[in-house]
Design an enzyme around this catalytic site. Structure first.
Site, PDB file in Angstrom:
ATOM      1  N   ARG A   1       5.448 -12.967   9.378  1.00 58.23           N
ATOM      2  CA  ARG A   1       6.125 -11.726   9.050  1.00 58.23           C
ATOM      3  C   ARG A   1       7.461 -11.650   9.776  1.00 58.23           C
ATOM      4  O   ARG A   1       7.692 -12.325  10.777  1.00 58.23           O
ATOM      5  CB  ARG A   1       5.255 -10.512   9.330  1.00 58.23           C
TER       6      ARG A   1
ATOM      7  N   LYS B   1       4.521   0.445   9.449  1.00 55.88           N
ATOM      8  CA  LYS B   1       4.584   1.731   8.739  1.00 55.88           C
ATOM      9  C   LYS B   1       3.968   2.852   9.577  1.00 55.88           C
ATOM     10  O   LYS B   1       4.406   3.983   9.506  1.00 55.88           O
ATOM     11  CB  LYS B   1       3.872   1.613   7.393  1.00 55.88           C
TER      12      LYS B   1
ATOM     13  N   GLU C   1       0.879  -1.167   0.000  1.00 58.54           N
ATOM     14  CA  GLU C   1       0.000   0.000   0.000  1.00 58.54           C
ATOM     15  C   GLU C   1       0.920   1.221   0.000  1.00 58.54           C
ATOM     16  O   GLU C   1       1.827   1.318   0.828  1.00 58.54           O
ATOM     17  CB  GLU C   1      -0.873   0.010   1.258  1.00 58.54           C
TER      18      GLU C   1
HETATM   19  P1  ATP Z   1       3.003  -2.611   7.946  1.00 64.28           P
HETATM   20  O1  ATP Z   1       2.487  -3.536   8.984  1.00 64.28           O
HETATM   21  O2  ATP Z   1       4.470  -2.355   8.027  1.00 64.28           O
HETATM   22  O3  ATP Z   1       2.215  -1.365   7.807  1.00 64.28           O
HETATM   23  P2  ATP Z   1       1.605  -3.750   5.757  1.00 64.28           P
HETATM   24  O4  ATP Z   1       1.417  -5.218   5.712  1.00 64.28           O
HETATM   25  O5  ATP Z   1       0.450  -2.922   6.091  1.00 64.28           O
HETATM   26  O6  ATP Z   1       2.887  -3.442   6.610  1.00 64.28           O
HETATM   27  P3  ATP Z   1       1.736  -3.477   2.955  1.00 64.28           P
HETATM   28  O7  ATP Z   1       2.165  -2.324   2.161  1.00 64.28           O
HETATM   29  O8  ATP Z   1       0.315  -3.866   2.916  1.00 64.28           O
HETATM   30  O9  ATP Z   1       2.194  -3.215   4.421  1.00 64.28           O
HETATM   31  O10 ATP Z   1       2.643  -4.745   2.659  1.00 64.28           O
HETATM   32  C1  ATP Z   1       2.935  -5.223   1.387  1.00 64.28           C
HETATM   33  C2  ATP Z   1       3.325  -6.673   1.486  1.00 64.28           C
HETATM   34  O11 ATP Z   1       4.448  -6.815   2.350  1.00 64.28           O
HETATM   35  C3  ATP Z   1       2.212  -7.500   2.068  1.00 64.28           C
HETATM   36  O12 ATP Z   1       2.070  -8.659   1.275  1.00 64.28           O
HETATM   37  C4  ATP Z   1       2.662  -7.830   3.458  1.00 64.28           C
HETATM   38  O13 ATP Z   1       2.196  -9.056   3.854  1.00 64.28           O
HETATM   39  C5  ATP Z   1       4.185  -7.801   3.318  1.00 64.28           C
HETATM   40  N1  ATP Z   1       4.798  -7.439   4.578  1.00 64.28           N
HETATM   41  C6  ATP Z   1       4.603  -6.317   5.294  1.00 64.28           C
HETATM   42  N2  ATP Z   1       5.301  -6.333   6.453  1.00 64.28           N
HETATM   43  C7  ATP Z   1       5.983  -7.507   6.457  1.00 64.28           C
HETATM   44  C8  ATP Z   1       6.881  -8.128   7.377  1.00 64.28           C
HETATM   45  N3  ATP Z   1       7.234  -7.535   8.520  1.00 64.28           N
HETATM   46  N4  ATP Z   1       7.381  -9.328   7.051  1.00 64.28           N
HETATM   47  C9  ATP Z   1       7.050  -9.921   5.904  1.00 64.28           C
HETATM   48  N5  ATP Z   1       6.211  -9.401   4.992  1.00 64.28           N
HETATM   49  C10 ATP Z   1       5.666  -8.216   5.260  1.00 64.28           C
HETATM   50 MG    MG Z   2      -1.276  -3.461   4.635  1.00 62.12          MG
END
Ligand code: ATP
Ligand code: MG
Length: 563
Positions: free
Chosen positions: A262, A272, A36
């Site tokens: 994760r 984020k 995102e």
């Molecule tokens: P955050 O929790 O940091 O805000 P998010 O999952 O909301 O992360 P996205 O932009 O939606 O952030 O993530 C894009 C991709 O990266 C998704 O498929 C998510 O599962 C993966 N991702 C995000 N954080 C991690 C992590 N700590 N380890 C592994 N994969 C991750």
């Molecule tokens: Mg997300």
């Protein structure tokens, strides 16, 4: 990039994908990385990127870069650009397959009308509060909304009016009609569309209803023909909903969602939202602050894409959440930089040394090895003269036991130069050593008759009149503790480590560093790995310590003994 089959340990996702290909269930592999654009990427994302792009490379498939941009309030083109830069910098290529969920808004809307027509979705005009109350709990079923049995015609008409902008935010939502008594709360008529009169960075004011993640994500996957939709563990309970959406919408493809744990790292933040908080409150210098685990921060800190990829491969892919020690990440950057970083001499906390018997005005250009791990890296000339700087730490007026470096009456070898002996100390009014007077033994130079003479320690130095001034920034962990140990009602920013950044000024580095370009990485002998910070463009060489060295002493002394 080379195919990584041979180097990546197998994991359950690779096994599933290989099996799906072997059984003929899938003809090819299409994965996606779906960030995102509401922040910069961090090393957790790198794990997901490595996995998704890695699977595609391994099976000659393709990995899409898809911006999951369905929340107009938080998304920004700045992030869209930064994410592309970071994915490329990590060494991956989407081969033109870059997509935006916002490009599917019209199609997603059509799917929603179809769900309504099939009696699978309805407009609920309850307040958010009422919807929440009727959802039930883990132990109690939910209760039906009074609007749950609206007719298809009424639902369609209302949904069209929602789209046309006739209603205020929060007055109506579109919900799936599944089962308010489902043991899986995600299936209790989840919300698919909300009214939000907000301007989207790509679609502007064209839409005032926006789809939820649970609705948009599976359908975006299906529209792109994604075969394996890999996401993090918190979506495991959403998988039945994912499958429901794809099936009920009669989507053209049936992707398979697979969840993995994760990445969490000790003593840092990875969400984020928290990273944004640090940036917005100026608790760090920006998204690329070298203390952050963002890709931009790690890059500025001196990390290489190779080290990050190797780390992500080594930690593996599992089904259970774990927190990885920061030391493990540091291990991988050390390994990589040990092979590739040029060695130089830099004195971080200088102490002046005058060699009384060295001819005034004489300068010798001594040969220094650029990288003992890489014979091809060759040698360079380092100027030596009568006045040099050494580290304050390498001198003790009153040496503690086992202190083998410089102290009155004792000898030490100057790397690539001579053995010197400390004759006297000049002190300031506070009694601190400000200058050390030495004599040198001319025969102990490399190639000289006494070159092999042994002393207990070798120290680094720079010639005072040739040295360049530099600022050096040292880093420690961002947090004093792991966030998992911080009580939920505490302000987590109070756990920031006040010593996470130490700025050293007046450092002295060897003159060859004048040609150092921003981003160049070096090993400062005996100290660690450092890289040239972009602030150098302001006129003063500025370095970030990527990571300190370990076992420096053992190594240098061993090399010394081996001649
Ligand atoms: P955050 O929790 O940091 O805000 P998010 O999952 O909301 O992360 P996205 O932009 O939606 O952030 O993530 C894009 C991709 O990266 C998704 O498929 C998510 O599962 C993966 N991702 C995000 N954080 C991690 C992590 N700590 N380890 C592994 N994969 C991750
Ligand atoms: Mg997300």
């Amino acid at each position: 990039m080379t195919t990584p089959e041979s180097s990546i340990p197998s994991n359950f996702i690779r096994d599933i994908v290989a099996e799906d290909l072997k059984s003929g269930k899938r003809a090819q592999v299409v994965t996606r990385f779906p960030p995102e654009p509401n922040g910069y990427l961090h090393i957790g994302h790198a794990k997901s990127i490595g996995l998704n792009f890695g699977l595609a490379i391994e099976h000659h498939g393709i990995c899409h870069l898809r911006f999951d941009d369905t929340n107009p309030e938080t998304e920004d083109p700045e992030y869209v650009q930064a994410i592309q830069d970071d994915v490329r910098w990590l060494g991956f290529d989407w081969h033109g397959k870059m997509f935006f969920a916002s490009d599917y808004f019209e199609k997603l809307y059509q799917f929603a009308e179809r769900l309504i027509q099939k009696g699978r979705a309805y407009v609920d005009s309850s307040s958010a509060e009422d919807i929440r109350k009727r959802r039930g709990t883990l132990t109690e079923p939910g209760t039906d909304s009074p609007h749950r049995n609206r007719s298809i015609e009424e639902n369609l008409a209302l949904f069209r009016r929602m789209k046309a902008g006739e209603f205020a935010d929060g007055t109506h939502v579109l919900r799936a009609k599944i089962d308010m008594a489902s043991p899986n709360i995600n299936l209790r008529d989840p919300v698919f569309y909300r009214i939000r009169k907000a301007t989207h960075y790509r679609t502007g004011d064209a839409w005032c209803i926006y789809p939820s993640y649970d609705y948009a994500h599976p359908l975006s996957d299906a529209l792109e023909g994604i075969t394996h939709s890999i996401c993090t563990l918190e979506f495991e309970d959403h998988r039945p909903l994912y499958d429901w959406v794809v099936e009920q919408a009669d989507a053209p493809h049936r992707p398979r969602q697979i969840e993995f744990a994760r990445l969490n790292l000790t003593n840092t933040v990875m969400s984020k939202r928290k990273l944004l908080e640090l940036v917005e409150k100026n608790l760090v210098s920006g998204w690329d602050d070298p203390r952050l685990p963002t890709i931009k921060g790690l890059r500025r800190r001196g990390y290489t894409p190779e080290a990050i990829r190797a780390f992500c491969e080594a930690i593996g892919v599992a089904k259970r959440d774990a927190t990885i020690e920061m030391a493990m990440l540091e291990h991988f950057i050390r390994e990589d930089l040990n092979r590739r970083a040029a060695r130089v001499m830099a004195v971080l906390r200088p102490l002046k040394v005058v060699i009384d018997n060295y001819p005034e005005g004489q300068v010798e250009e001594l040969d220094a090895v650029n990288n003992p791990e890489d014979p091809g890296a060759g040698t360079r000339k380092v100027p030596f003269s009568r006045t040099i700087y050494i580290e304050q730490d390498d001198f003790r007026e009153v040496p503690p036991p086992k202190f083998f470096r410089l102290s009155p009456g004792k000898e030490v070898r100057l790397r690539y130069a001579y053995i010197v002996k400390c004759e006297s100390v000049v002190k300031n009014e506070r009694g601190e050593a400000i200058e050390v007077r030495c004599t040198y033994d001319p025969e102990t130079k490399s190639g000289g008759p006494q070159a092999g003479r042994k002393v207990k320690a070798t120290i680094h130095w720079v010639s005072a009149k040739h040295a360049l001034d530099a600022d050096v920034r040292l880093y420690e962990p961002l947090l004093k503790t792991d966030l998992s140990k911080v009580p939920a009602d505490h302000d987590w920013t109070l756990y920031l480590n006040p010593h996470s950044l130490e700025k050293l000024t007046g450092c002295k580095v060897e003159p060859g560093l004048l040609k150092g370009k921003i981003g160049d990485r070096y090993q400062f002998e005996r100290q660690g790995y450092y890289c040239v910070d972009p602030d150098t463009a302001k006129g003063l060489l500025t370095f970030n310590r990527t990571v300190p060295l370990r076992d420096t002493w053992a190594k240098i002394e061993k090399a010394q003994q081996e001649g």
